[in-house]
Design a protein around this motif. Sequence first.
Motif, PDB file in Angstrom:
ATOM      1  N   ASP A 173      -0.648   9.056  -1.775  1.00  0.00           N
ATOM      2  CA  ASP A 173      -0.084  10.367  -2.171  1.00  0.00           C
ATOM      3  C   ASP A 173       0.649  11.146  -1.037  1.00  0.00           C
ATOM      4  O   ASP A 173       0.224  11.222   0.206  1.00  0.00           O
ATOM      5  CB  ASP A 173      -1.235  11.080  -2.824  1.00  0.00           C
ATOM      6  CG  ASP A 173      -1.856  10.452  -3.938  1.00  0.00           C
ATOM      7  OD1 ASP A 173      -1.239   9.546  -4.595  1.00  0.00           O
ATOM      8  OD2 ASP A 173      -3.076  10.708  -4.197  1.00  0.00           O
TER       9      ASP A 173
ATOM     10  N   SER B 213       0.786  -1.158  -0.003  1.00  0.00           N
ATOM     11  CA  SER B 213       0.012  -0.040  -0.112  1.00  0.00           C
ATOM     12  C   SER B 213       0.812   1.201  -0.117  1.00  0.00           C
ATOM     13  O   SER B 213       1.853   1.316   0.700  1.00  0.00           O
ATOM     14  CB  SER B 213      -0.941  -0.099   0.949  1.00  0.00           C
ATOM     15  OG  SER B 213      -0.387   0.387   2.358  1.00  0.00           O
ATOM     16  N   GLY B 214       0.350   2.257  -0.766  1.00  0.00           N
ATOM     17  CA  GLY B 214       1.351   3.358  -0.847  1.00  0.00           C
ATOM     18  C   GLY B 214       0.458   4.593  -0.815  1.00  0.00           C
ATOM     19  O   GLY B 214      -0.669   4.591   0.151  1.00  0.00           O
TER      20      GLY B 214
ATOM     21  N   ASN C 146       9.508   7.208  -4.430  1.00  0.00           N
ATOM     22  CA  ASN C 146       9.416   7.942  -5.773  1.00  0.00           C
ATOM     23  C   ASN C 146      10.287   8.293  -6.727  1.00  0.00           C
ATOM     24  O   ASN C 146      10.555   9.090  -7.206  1.00  0.00           O
ATOM     25  CB  ASN C 146       9.038   9.397  -5.169  1.00  0.00           C
ATOM     26  CG  ASN C 146       8.394  10.399  -6.308  1.00  0.00           C
ATOM     27  OD1 ASN C 146       7.774  10.051  -7.113  1.00  0.00           O
ATOM     28  ND2 ASN C 146       8.868  11.779  -6.386  1.00  0.00           N
TER      29      ASN C 146
ATOM     30  N   ALA D  96       2.579  10.957  -6.178  1.00  0.00           N
ATOM     31  CA  ALA D  96       2.070   9.557  -5.735  1.00  0.00           C
ATOM     32  C   ALA D  96       3.210   8.599  -5.765  1.00  0.00           C
ATOM     33  O   ALA D  96       4.146   8.438  -6.586  1.00  0.00           O
ATOM     34  CB  ALA D  96       1.159   9.132  -7.198  1.00  0.00           C
TER      35      ALA D  96
ATOM     36  N   ASP E 232       3.713   4.596  -5.653  1.00  0.00           N
ATOM     37  CA  ASP E 232       3.111   3.579  -6.311  1.00  0.00           C
ATOM     38  C   ASP E 232       4.156   2.334  -6.448  1.00  0.00           C
ATOM     39  O   ASP E 232       5.191   2.620  -6.169  1.00  0.00           O
ATOM     40  CB  ASP E 232       2.288   3.595  -7.190  1.00  0.00           C
ATOM     41  CG  ASP E 232       3.114   4.098  -8.669  1.00  0.00           C
ATOM     42  OD1 ASP E 232       4.195   3.885  -8.826  1.00  0.00           O
ATOM     43  OD2 ASP E 232       2.413   5.055  -9.342  1.00  0.00           O
ATOM     44  N   SER E 233       3.742   1.150  -6.824  1.00  0.00           N
ATOM     45  CA  SER E 233       4.707   0.013  -7.062  1.00  0.00           C
ATOM     46  C   SER E 233       5.636   0.210  -8.047  1.00  0.00           C
ATOM     47  O   SER E 233       6.595  -0.286  -8.276  1.00  0.00           O
ATOM     48  CB  SER E 233       4.125  -1.413  -7.129  1.00  0.00           C
ATOM     49  OG  SER E 233       3.242  -1.125  -8.570  1.00  0.00           O
ATOM     50  N   LYS E 234       5.393   1.304  -9.069  1.00  0.00           N
ATOM     51  CA  LYS E 234       6.424   1.667  -9.983  1.00  0.00           C
ATOM     52  C   LYS E 234       7.635   2.434  -9.745  1.00  0.00           C
ATOM     53  O   LYS E 234       8.442   2.323 -10.432  1.00  0.00           O
ATOM     54  CB  LYS E 234       5.842   2.230 -10.989  1.00  0.00           C
ATOM     55  CG  LYS E 234       4.528   1.580 -12.138  1.00  0.00           C
ATOM     56  CD  LYS E 234       4.010   2.107 -13.099  1.00  0.00           C
ATOM     57  CE  LYS E 234       2.803   1.331 -13.716  1.00  0.00           C
ATOM     58  NZ  LYS E 234       2.059   1.757 -14.443  1.00  0.00           N
ATOM     59  N   ASN E 235       7.192   3.233  -8.461  1.00  0.00           N
ATOM     60  CA  ASN E 235       8.373   4.010  -8.308  1.00  0.00           C
ATOM     61  C   ASN E 235       8.779   3.810  -6.734  1.00  0.00           C
ATOM     62  O   ASN E 235       9.648   4.796  -6.257  1.00  0.00           O
ATOM     63  CB  ASN E 235       7.965   5.651  -8.322  1.00  0.00           C
ATOM     64  CG  ASN E 235       6.770   6.129  -7.534  1.00  0.00           C
ATOM     65  OD1 ASN E 235       6.203   5.256  -6.503  1.00  0.00           O
ATOM     66  ND2 ASN E 235       6.108   7.247  -8.026  1.00  0.00           N
ATOM     67  N   THR E 236       8.142   3.009  -5.930  1.00  0.00           N
ATOM     68  CA  THR E 236       8.721   2.762  -4.431  1.00  0.00           C
ATOM     69  C   THR E 236       8.568   1.214  -4.142  1.00  0.00           C
ATOM     70  O   THR E 236       7.926   0.419  -4.419  1.00  0.00           O
ATOM     71  CB  THR E 236       7.565   3.441  -3.621  1.00  0.00           C
ATOM     72  OG1 THR E 236       7.444   4.798  -3.875  1.00  0.00           O
ATOM     73  CG2 THR E 236       7.721   3.384  -2.154  1.00  0.00           C
TER      74      THR E 236
END
Length: 184
Positions: free
Chosen positions: A76, A73-74, A116, A143, A145-149
């Motif tokens: 904003d 879970s991420g 991020n 934001a 999310d799984s693409k940046n964190t």
Amino acid sequence: MKKRAIMTVAMTLLTTLGVSTNIVSAADTTGKDSDASVAVAAGDLSIEQVPNIAFSSSVADIANGATTAGLASGGDIKTADNRGLGAQTEWTLTAKPTALTDGAGHHLNITSLTINGNQVATIDGNTETTIASGHNEGSTVTALDSKNTSIALGKDSQVYAGNYTGKITWTLTGKSAATEQPAE
């Protein structure tokens, strides 16, 4: 003379019918100027929202080799720069994470943490890493999310199962000219 007589008859007829008539010449007009203004009040530099970040992994993943734990879970991060500095606006958001422990004295072997898209070099609760920055006033949403964190965990064949927690201290700092001010 003929024009004057027609004008007089027309005025008399209009007055008799109850129509108001006024003749205005250019010499009878006047004008005045007024001021218009807008008061723009300065605001604050602030962190409006930060998410709790949760990752998931397993004993099997960590015991058998290095692994990258997925973001469960991420959310904003919401910041606002309403100081009213125009083109001189500049702000930086940093993160200062602590180690992850299970409360019983066990730690996870974190080899890297990326928030991020920015790799956090040291996870000791003392070292800040820039996560976002900007030059615009108003609200900004970052934001996670799984693409940046993500979090990378080193192999640990003696890992304990459990819920490992830590803290992230977020700091928003603004610069204008040669001044710095922390977020409120």
